[in-house]
Design a protein around this motif. Structure first.
Motif: not given
Ligand code: GLU
Length: 381
Positions: A63-65, A144-149, A159-161, A221-223
């Protein structure tokens, strides 16, 4: 070190329910745009699995990328609110791209955005589980993703791991696949060491395995390998297998789900029955309201298994928490040993630390004979 290298290849059972996580660096193509061809191929593999009777939940980063280029950023900004704005824009692009790709395969997707606040509340956790069950039953692919906003530090999975491991426990998956930009876990860093060997199987995530995983190596990414190996420990406790593999290898997801020996497979800990779902929720889904530090004797007792945490082993109490909160249990070096639901408030824990149980009742009568954390409410890592 309990590992087997590639020469001892074996095949594994076909998975029934798979959680697959895709990292940002695998998803992004040229010029900071989502790689639509890759996403189409991935959707094809997932559709193939679904047709073969395998249920799939997708955990996607990106999402961020995906929000960077549309907002004019060439590199990842640092300010949290700017990152959250990027995620807000990028999540739309991400989900639209998946929706189009899966529609080509005749599949619907359902978007699920989570924070630790959602999974940390027992009732929200159970509702998320039911929603995913319904989606899977109806032949949809939950994305599924983290609700980053809205996720700030205290309520972040980070992190998504980790998120994939939690989703694995949430849906009772038998396999979690982390599609990465590297083949798997190596005996050394393959970028610098030509003798590095891929580890094809890990039976226990112990200190030597943790030592092989170094920090993050991805630009978008963050992982890193560390978050993956920690996620593997979580899936092992849940009795679930986890595979780290190169996401761009041809047909990799389909093959891994069918039991092919690709990448690094963390198999469930044979000497350990899977932890019950409620304990997994305590250990992984929520966030800590505080922590207690324990001495070596208490740590050894927890590691040898089965016991409750008693005030006698506690040397320090950090933060303010109430009875019924989830707290972390750490050793003197700050290493996380366990997580559990406390029967004591932080004040009561402070008042009684170092005391034998028969003394506790004299200081706080309502806690007579009550362990600080009962073993049924305690997940030891
Ligand atoms: N939730 C973040 C995103 O979609 C990524 C987190 C991750 O890369 O682990 O950008």
């Amino acid at each position: 070190m309990s590992l087997v290298t590639s020469e001892l290849a074996t095949d594994f059972p076909t998975a029934k329910r798979v959680v697959v996580k895709i990292g940002s660096s695998t998803l992004m193509g040229q010029g900071g745009h989502l790689d639509e061809e890759f996403i189409a191929d991935l959707s094809g593999q997932i559709a193939h699995l679904v047709r073969d009777g395998v249920q799939v939940v997708l955990v996607t980063s990106g999402a961020i990328a995906a929000g960077l280029a549309p907002l004019g950023f060439e590199t990842r900004p640092h300010e949290v609110d700017v990152l959250q704005a990027c995620a807000s824009v990028g999540q739309v692009a991400l989900i639209q791209t998946y929706a189009r790709a899966f529609a080509q395969e005749g599949l619907s997707i359902g978007q699920v955005l989570l924070t630790r606040n959602d999974t940390g509340s027992r009732s929200a956790y159970l509702h998320a589980r039911l929603t995913m069950e319904r989606l899977l039953e109806m032949g949809c692919v939950p994305v599924v993703n983290e609700n980053d906003t809205v996720a700030v530090d205290e309520i972040k999975f980070g992190d998504n791991d980790s998120l994939a491991a939690i989703v694995g426990a949430l849906v009772g998956a038998d396999l979690v696949v982390l599609m990465s930009d590297i083949e798997g876990l190596y005996t050394a860093d393959p970028h610098n060491d030509p003798t590095a060997q891929l580890i094809s199987r890990v039976e226990k995530v112990d200190d030597s395995i943790l030592g092989l995983a170094s920090g993050s190596s991805s630009a978008v990414g963050t992982g890193g390998m560390m978050t993956k190996v920690r996620a593997a420990r979580a899936t092992q406790l849940a009795g679930t297998s986890m595979v780290i593999c190169l996401g761009r290898r041809k047909n990799v997801l389909y093959d891994v789900a069918m039991g092919a020996d690709i990448g690094t497979r963390f198999v469930p800990d044979a000497g350990h029955a899977p932890e019950p779902a409620r304990k997994l929720w305590i250990g992984f889904a929520g966030h800590d309201c505080g922590s207690v530090v324990i001495d070596d004797g208490a740590r050894a007792a927890l590691h040898s298994g089965g016991g409750s945490l008693l005030p006698v082993g506690v040397t320090r109490v950090n933060g303010t928490f109430s009875r019924g909160d989830v707290i972390a249990v750490k050793d003197e070096d700050g290493v996380l040993i366990a997580r559990g639901i406390t029967s004591y408030s932080s004040q009561e824990a402070e008042l009684t630390r170092g005391m034998k149980l028969d003394m506790v009742g004299r200081v706080v009568p309502s806690l007579a004979g009550v362990a600080l954390i009962h073993r049924d409410e305690l997940l030891v890592f």
